[in-house]
Design an enzyme around this catalytic site. Structure first.
Site, mmCIF file in Angstrom:
data_model
loop_
_atom_site.group_PDB
_atom_site.id
_atom_site.type_symbol
_atom_site.label_atom_id
_atom_site.label_comp_id
_atom_site.label_asym_id
_atom_site.label_seq_id
_atom_site.Cartn_x
_atom_site.Cartn_y
_atom_site.Cartn_z
ATOM 1 N N SER A 1 0.854 -1.188 0.000
ATOM 2 C CA SER A 1 0.000 0.000 0.000
ATOM 3 C C SER A 1 0.891 1.239 0.000
ATOM 4 C CB SER A 1 -0.897 0.024 1.233
ATOM 5 O OG SER A 1 -1.829 -1.020 1.211
ATOM 6 N N ASP B 1 -7.523 -2.054 4.989
ATOM 7 C CA ASP B 1 -8.332 -3.253 5.219
ATOM 8 C C ASP B 1 -9.255 -3.515 4.032
ATOM 9 O OD1 ASP B 1 -7.112 -3.209 7.697
ATOM 10 O OD2 ASP B 1 -8.788 -2.163 8.644
ATOM 11 N N GLY C 1 -1.627 4.439 -4.478
ATOM 12 C CA GLY C 1 -2.240 3.161 -4.823
ATOM 13 C C GLY C 1 -1.491 1.955 -4.314
#
Length: 305
Positions: free
Chosen positions: A217, A249, A222
């Site tokens: 991440s 998450d 992105g």
């Protein structure tokens, strides 16, 4: 059924204030309570996408009861949490409405006894045969062995169940050595694991340490994925403004959803980035803006890395 493991569940509290200032009193404009912990957030997003999902881990005390009561209202989600003598922790996110910044306060979690840990291992072994994939997510509560995720990864692999690992620090280092199918660190966690601040180099290094695929991440930039099929960089059309809590998450949920739906890697990354960006627009972790998600699916760009 997708199985998510949250050893350190939480009751998530989100406070909204006009402007967060040190050494000052604040009037809270809104309070949101949600069941939390990384794997619980992943499960709620998966359920909203239409997947059958089971949550296991620990829940104890009044906060644990509150978490379980909230989960009972989530369609397609099965609660397989185990009782703990200690109280489930709280996490507090304070959202500054003027700046859009979020300040996070995370309690450590309850002390888990050797007997409680043994009971969990038995339950995990029972659940694995019915799982299409498993996600091992978040911090370890006090009392759980630091090598716990490594053992859980090996158990999933022995059962032939694909396993995704999302944690940090020493639990991540030991978990990677057990050869999980996917590891999803953020940029700081990846740098801590590998010693490299170059994400391209670090993702490849994490694969050499044992991970089958690594998806990093990169915040507003992105996701960067290094897999046996190739490497890709997926980015949203523009930076999102809002509460980033739970965005990672939701990316995990997108990766798992794409895995069980047998999508090629670029399409899995599109789904993960779209969900992550749509979560920033939502009120709390474990939720996403459905209209934004559908729109973002057509706007996320993926290039070979």
């Amino acid at each position: 059924m997708i199985l998510t493991v949250t050893l350190n569940t939480a009751l998530d509290l989100t406070y909204r204030v006009r402007s967060l200032r040190p050494h000052a009193s604040h009037r809270v404009s809104e309070v949101i309570e949600r069941p939390g912990g990384k794997g619980v957030n992943v499960a709620r997003v998966l359920a909203a996408l239409g997947h059958e999902v089971t949550v296991t881990g620990f829940a104890g005390g009044g906060t644990g009861r509150a978490v379980r009561d909230m989960l009972s209202d989530v369609p397609r989600l099965t609660d397989a949490l185990l009782p703990a003598a200690g109280a489930t922790r709280r996490t507090i996110a304070v959202v500054d409405e003027l700046s859009g910044d979020t300040t996070q306060l995370n309690e450590p979690g309850p002390q888990i006894s050797p007997a409680e840990w043994g009971t969990f291992l038995d339950r995990y072994e029972e659940l694995l045969p019915g799982a299409s994939a498993v996600a091992l997510c978040g911090s370890l509560p006090p009392g759980v062995p630091v090598g716990a995720y490594g053992n859980l990864v090996r158990a999933a692999r022995s059962a032939g169940v694909p396993v995704l690992l999302d944690t940090s620090g020493e639990p991540l280092r030991r978990g990677v050595a057990a050869r999980p199918d996917i590891v999803k660190p953020n940029a700081d966690e990846l740098a801590e694991l590998t010693g490299s601040h170059d994400p391209s180099r670090a993702t490849q290094d994490a694969r050499r340490r044992g991970a089958h695929a690594v998806v990093a991440s990169l915040g507003p930039q992105g996701l960067l994925a290094a897999t046996p099929e190739g490497s890709w960089h997926a980015v949203p059309p523009a930076p999102e403004h809002g509460n980033p809590t739970g965005a990672g998450d939701s990316a995990v949920a997108g990766l798992l959803s794409g895995l069980v739906d047998q999508l090629p890697w670029p399409d899995r990354l599109v789904r993960a980035v779209a969900l992550s960006a749509a979560t920033v627009r939502a009120a709390a972790a474990g939720e996403f803006d459905h209209a934004a998600y559908e729109k973002l699916l057509a706007q996320v760009s993926v290039t070979a890395a």
